[in-house]
Design an enzyme around this catalytic site. Sequence first.
Site, PDB file in Angstrom:
ATOM      1  N   CYS A   1     -20.306  39.679   9.429  1.00  0.00           N
ATOM      2  CA  CYS A   1     -20.366  38.712   8.014  1.00  0.00           C
ATOM      3  C   CYS A   1     -20.371  39.875   6.892  1.00  0.00           C
ATOM      4  O   CYS A   1     -21.399  40.002   6.144  1.00  0.00           O
ATOM      5  CB  CYS A   1     -21.516  37.998   8.138  1.00  0.00           C
ATOM      6  SG  CYS A   1     -21.731  36.952   9.538  1.00  0.00           S
ATOM      7  N   ALA A   2     -19.407  40.872   6.970  1.00  0.00           N
ATOM      8  CA  ALA A   2     -19.569  42.186   6.277  1.00  0.00           C
ATOM      9  C   ALA A   2     -19.010  41.923   4.636  1.00  0.00           C
ATOM     10  O   ALA A   2     -19.524  42.845   3.808  1.00  0.00           O
ATOM     11  CB  ALA A   2     -18.648  43.332   6.824  1.00  0.00           C
TER      12      ALA A   2
ATOM     13  N   ASP B   1     -15.392  39.807   9.050  1.00  0.00           N
ATOM     14  CA  ASP B   1     -15.741  38.553   8.192  1.00  0.00           C
ATOM     15  C   ASP B   1     -14.777  37.418   8.600  1.00  0.00           C
ATOM     16  O   ASP B   1     -13.610  37.678   8.708  1.00  0.00           O
ATOM     17  CB  ASP B   1     -15.936  38.870   6.842  1.00  0.00           C
ATOM     18  CG  ASP B   1     -16.623  37.861   5.924  1.00  0.00           C
ATOM     19  OD1 ASP B   1     -17.959  38.226   5.482  1.00  0.00           O
ATOM     20  OD2 ASP B   1     -16.153  36.707   5.495  1.00  0.00           O
TER      21      ASP B   1
ATOM     22  N   CYS C   1     -30.035  36.658   2.933  1.00  0.00           N
ATOM     23  CA  CYS C   1     -30.618  36.699   1.565  1.00  0.00           C
ATOM     24  C   CYS C   1     -31.210  35.266   1.052  1.00  0.00           C
ATOM     25  O   CYS C   1     -31.157  34.647   0.100  1.00  0.00           O
ATOM     26  CB  CYS C   1     -29.690  36.901   0.500  1.00  0.00           C
ATOM     27  SG  CYS C   1     -28.148  35.959   0.336  1.00  0.00           S
TER      28      CYS C   1
END
EC number: 2.1.1.176
Length: 429
Positions: free
Chosen positions: A254-255, A277, A375
């Site tokens: 998930c870069a 990704d 996040c």
Amino acid sequence: MKKQRNLRSMAAQAVEQVVEQGQSLSNILPPLQQKVSDKDKALLQELCFGVLRTLSQLDWLINKLMARPMTGKQRTVHYLIMVGLYQLLYTRIPPHAALAETVEGAIAIKRPQLKGLINGVLRQFQRQQEELLAKFNASDARYLHPSWLLKRLQKAYPEQWQSIVEANNQRPPMWLRVNRTHHSRDSWLALLDEAGMKGFPHADYPDAVRLETPAPVHALPGFEDGWVTVQDASAQGCMTWLAPQNSEHILDLCAAPGGKTTHILEVAPEAQVVAVDIDEQRLSRVYDNLKRLGMKATVKQGDGRYPSQWCGEQQFDRILLDAPCSATGVIRHHPDIKWLRRDRDIPELAQLQSEILDAIWPHLKSGGTLVYATCSVLPEENSLQIKAFLQRTADAELCETGAPEQPGKQNLPGAEEGDGFFYAKLIKK
């Protein structure tokens, strides 16, 4: 020379696309900014971000100022009035100019017959401002968050939810990452000083610098040459736990957009990095970041739930899984998140995270390190996610980040500090 456009109508249409159509502001805004002059780009961004940051207040005020909401084809006018109110409340634009430009916006959206209505509502607000704001400040709308998110924050953080909400409603500080392969942080700070800007080093993250005043990237010493990257301090914290080493095979899953991929290569320039990704469009930004920093990595499009499709049986020494999440820790950077997310998204995201964790774990070598990061500030995506994973995964061990009953390290958004971020470091026995 670029044609003079009405910025207020452009901002109103952008906000409408976010709220009514669920589009991301980061996709909508850049093409709009290409249509306006350089001096207008910042104001357009300020109007879009500001309205989305304070949307619940502006909505509340319109409901008090108007007998009936604007619907159907006139809905854009609702958002145009919001843009007008935002300017009167939060900007230094002289009120007469804010009113005139906002009223003119009705022509740009082909609703000239509503100029009088827009003018009337904004002037009524000016007359009743003190009384209206006193009532608003006694309402739940004053938190500027949707009720479902407030409830989740209050449940998860009974002592801290108000400070989280307050931080979310602020403009974020601008954090940078100094490329240690070019300069030490101290030597780059000296260059920044020579350029007439001031920066402050982060106490815990060795490459992180906070600018005293946010600045355009082209003004930063060596930005085009890859000396420095814009990246929040909390995102930089991932490297503290991943601790990449030269010659290792490392997966950044998930870069996109590639901030952490390039950070891995700054810390361990000889590592063999694979960046994956699911979103092909966003992968273009990974390539852009690698090019600007003069780095090489293997970049692949792929779904984290099905790793055998893009890496076969390959195993890695270290895996960074920056999992898809609610992004509730980065609201101050992306205020549209408050209005794009729904309560029902949280269990769906938690399920997706769980599936990716289970799928990628077999691709970690014995003795290897996996750092799970989000996040988000919500326990369902963070500590509860890792607790459940540890319970069902016999060869997974928590390392350095929390305890099994409360796994992981949770950063909360802070005024001068980094975003809300969660990390858990797992070792394969």
